[in-house]
Motif scaffolding. Sequence first.
Motif, mmCIF file in Angstrom:
data_model
loop_
_atom_site.group_PDB
_atom_site.id
_atom_site.type_symbol
_atom_site.label_atom_id
_atom_site.label_comp_id
_atom_site.label_asym_id
_atom_site.label_seq_id
_atom_site.Cartn_x
_atom_site.Cartn_y
_atom_site.Cartn_z
ATOM 1 N N ASP A 42 0.827 -1.207 0.000
ATOM 2 C CA ASP A 42 0.000 0.000 0.000
ATOM 3 C C ASP A 42 0.862 1.258 0.000
ATOM 4 N N GLU A 43 1.955 1.233 0.750
ATOM 5 C CA GLU A 43 2.851 2.392 0.786
ATOM 6 C C GLU A 43 3.535 2.589 -0.563
ATOM 7 N N LEU A 44 3.947 1.505 -1.187
ATOM 8 C CA LEU A 44 4.572 1.602 -2.504
ATOM 9 C C LEU A 44 3.561 2.085 -3.539
ATOM 10 N N ALA A 45 2.327 1.635 -3.420
ATOM 11 C CA ALA A 45 1.276 2.076 -4.345
ATOM 12 C C ALA A 45 1.063 3.581 -4.238
ATOM 13 N N GLU A 46 1.195 4.122 -3.027
ATOM 14 C CA GLU A 46 1.017 5.560 -2.850
ATOM 15 C C GLU A 46 2.116 6.349 -3.548
ATOM 16 N N VAL A 47 3.316 5.779 -3.627
ATOM 17 C CA VAL A 47 4.388 6.446 -4.379
ATOM 18 C C VAL A 47 4.008 6.513 -5.857
ATOM 19 N N PHE A 48 3.472 5.422 -6.385
ATOM 20 C CA PHE A 48 2.992 5.426 -7.770
ATOM 21 C C PHE A 48 1.927 6.501 -7.950
ATOM 22 N N ARG A 49 0.948 6.526 -7.049
ATOM 23 C CA ARG A 49 -0.156 7.478 -7.188
ATOM 24 C C ARG A 49 0.334 8.923 -7.095
ATOM 25 N N ALA A 50 1.235 9.195 -6.164
ATOM 26 C CA ALA A 50 1.740 10.562 -6.000
ATOM 27 C C ALA A 50 2.513 11.010 -7.229
ATOM 28 N N SER A 51 3.294 10.088 -7.791
ATOM 29 C CA SER A 51 4.063 10.434 -8.994
ATOM 30 C C SER A 51 3.137 10.773 -10.149
ATOM 31 N N ILE A 52 2.159 9.940 -10.386
ATOM 32 C CA ILE A 52 1.212 10.196 -11.475
ATOM 33 C C ILE A 52 0.399 11.449 -11.191
ATOM 34 N N GLY A 53 0.069 11.673 -9.920
ATOM 35 C CA GLY A 53 -0.697 12.866 -9.566
ATOM 36 C C GLY A 53 0.038 14.155 -9.854
ATOM 37 N N ALA A 54 1.370 14.103 -9.867
ATOM 38 C CA ALA A 54 2.176 15.305 -10.122
ATOM 39 C C ALA A 54 2.550 15.460 -11.592
ATOM 40 N N LYS A 55 2.062 14.588 -12.450
ATOM 41 C CA LYS A 55 2.430 14.631 -13.869
ATOM 42 C C LYS A 55 1.938 15.920 -14.517
ATOM 43 N N LEU A 56 2.815 16.525 -15.315
ATOM 44 C CA LEU A 56 2.481 17.761 -16.014
ATOM 45 C C LEU A 56 1.654 17.470 -17.258
ATOM 46 N N PRO A 57 0.982 18.466 -17.816
ATOM 47 C CA PRO A 57 0.146 18.224 -19.003
ATOM 48 C C PRO A 57 0.942 17.844 -20.239
ATOM 49 N N GLY A 58 2.213 18.244 -20.304
ATOM 50 C CA GLY A 58 3.021 17.924 -21.471
ATOM 51 C C GLY A 58 4.498 17.961 -21.141
ATOM 52 N N HIS A 59 5.325 17.522 -22.115
ATOM 53 C CA HIS A 59 6.761 17.436 -21.836
ATOM 54 C C HIS A 59 7.480 18.780 -21.923
ATOM 55 N N GLY A 60 6.879 19.750 -22.575
ATOM 56 C CA GLY A 60 7.425 21.100 -22.570
ATOM 57 C C GLY A 60 8.610 21.341 -23.477
ATOM 58 N N ILE A 61 8.887 20.413 -24.407
ATOM 59 C CA ILE A 61 10.047 20.583 -25.284
ATOM 60 C C ILE A 61 9.988 21.899 -26.054
ATOM 61 N N ASN A 62 8.781 22.301 -26.411
ATOM 62 C CA ASN A 62 8.645 23.494 -27.236
ATOM 63 C C ASN A 62 8.416 24.769 -26.425
ATOM 64 N N GLU A 63 8.592 24.664 -25.110
ATOM 65 C CA GLU A 63 8.464 25.831 -24.245
ATOM 66 C C GLU A 63 9.831 26.499 -24.061
ATOM 67 N N PRO A 64 9.845 27.826 -23.871
ATOM 68 C CA PRO A 64 11.121 28.544 -23.740
ATOM 69 C C PRO A 64 11.995 28.046 -22.594
ATOM 70 N N GLY A 65 11.396 27.610 -21.494
ATOM 71 C CA GLY A 65 12.184 27.213 -20.338
ATOM 72 C C GLY A 65 12.483 25.730 -20.255
ATOM 73 N N PHE A 66 12.340 25.004 -21.371
ATOM 74 C CA PHE A 66 12.557 23.548 -21.340
ATOM 75 C C PHE A 66 13.985 23.212 -20.936
ATOM 76 N N LEU A 67 14.102 22.230 -20.039
ATOM 77 C CA LEU A 67 15.399 21.722 -19.625
ATOM 78 C C LEU A 67 15.482 20.238 -19.951
ATOM 79 N N GLN A 68 16.575 19.841 -20.573
ATOM 80 C CA GLN A 68 16.772 18.427 -20.872
ATOM 81 C C GLN A 68 16.955 17.656 -19.568
ATOM 82 N N PRO A 69 16.348 16.467 -19.435
ATOM 83 C CA PRO A 69 16.498 15.698 -18.201
ATOM 84 C C PRO A 69 17.957 15.405 -17.894
#
Length: 339
Positions: free
Chosen positions: A303-330
Amino acid sequence: MPDAVPPSAAPLTDRFDRVHRDLRISLTDRCSLRCTYCMPEQGVPWLAKTTMLSTDELLRLTAVAVSLGITEVRLTGGEPLLRRDIVDVVAGIAALEGPAGPVEVSMTTNALGLDKTANALAEAGLARVNISLDTLQTATFRHMARRDRLDDTLTGIRAAADAGLTPVKLNTVLLRGVNDHEAVDLLGFALEHGYQLRFIEQMPLDAGHTWHRDSMVTGEEIHARLGEVYELTPVTGRGSAPAELFHVDGGPATVGVIASVTAPFCGACDRVRLTADGQLRNCLFATGESDLRTPLRAGAGDDELAEVFRASIGAKLPGHGINEPGFLQPPRPMSAIGG
């Protein structure tokens, strides 16, 4: 490992109502090639062995993900075939069953050594493979991969088909002035042998950070070059697939174009990634990660590990931002993220 896992209460849905069903697992950051668009010729510092997930740890985290509604697991690298217990990994994941039924297991590979493992992988439950093939020319392969292994790659591709790991999908990255003139030839090769070809725009994920937008061969250019020889008509019903598919000369054969940079498909993304050292990434281009290895080794329950999955997905941005001025390569290169 049990062949079924208790389902969790709700699927992995982010705040944009994208349901995540596809887990990409990097089995190792090591690779047998040194492709110019991925890593420098001398390679990169490898992840410390002590940080790498063991097979039992990997299967435990995968079981948690499957309980959350993951239905497809793609094994990636580096090069996943370099993992000595790859057959056991495939068998362990293929035995899992979630709320929607058994898990489909696939693999992205450079095919080196696949002639020796394809049958065993198929018997263990591997369904299909995606194989990198950027050129049909020996000299160009040597230049791009910095290894003289084209014949071995082609042998691996044939072995995958013979073992029933179908449809065999070929992934091609075109580089301007290097192999972009081979687009038509590569499609002809795929059509002749019954493989499914996918062209992928070069993305800013190389370890050397040498990517430049101007040198990238765009999806629009690829379509135009193929259209000089073949009649391409769009296939409807793309769904969450990264590739936009086109019927070739009326079908049934298709060719795909994955235009991650010029035509992002983030709005339909259903993918989440687990690195070989136990970090969860909610986007290929994420600059942050969620640590699963530490709580796992500290004795966390499912259950604790599942919450890490849920929190990560919950923080997902709408897009990868490659075409945004402030994009940073991972910070991580592609070889340490997984495809």
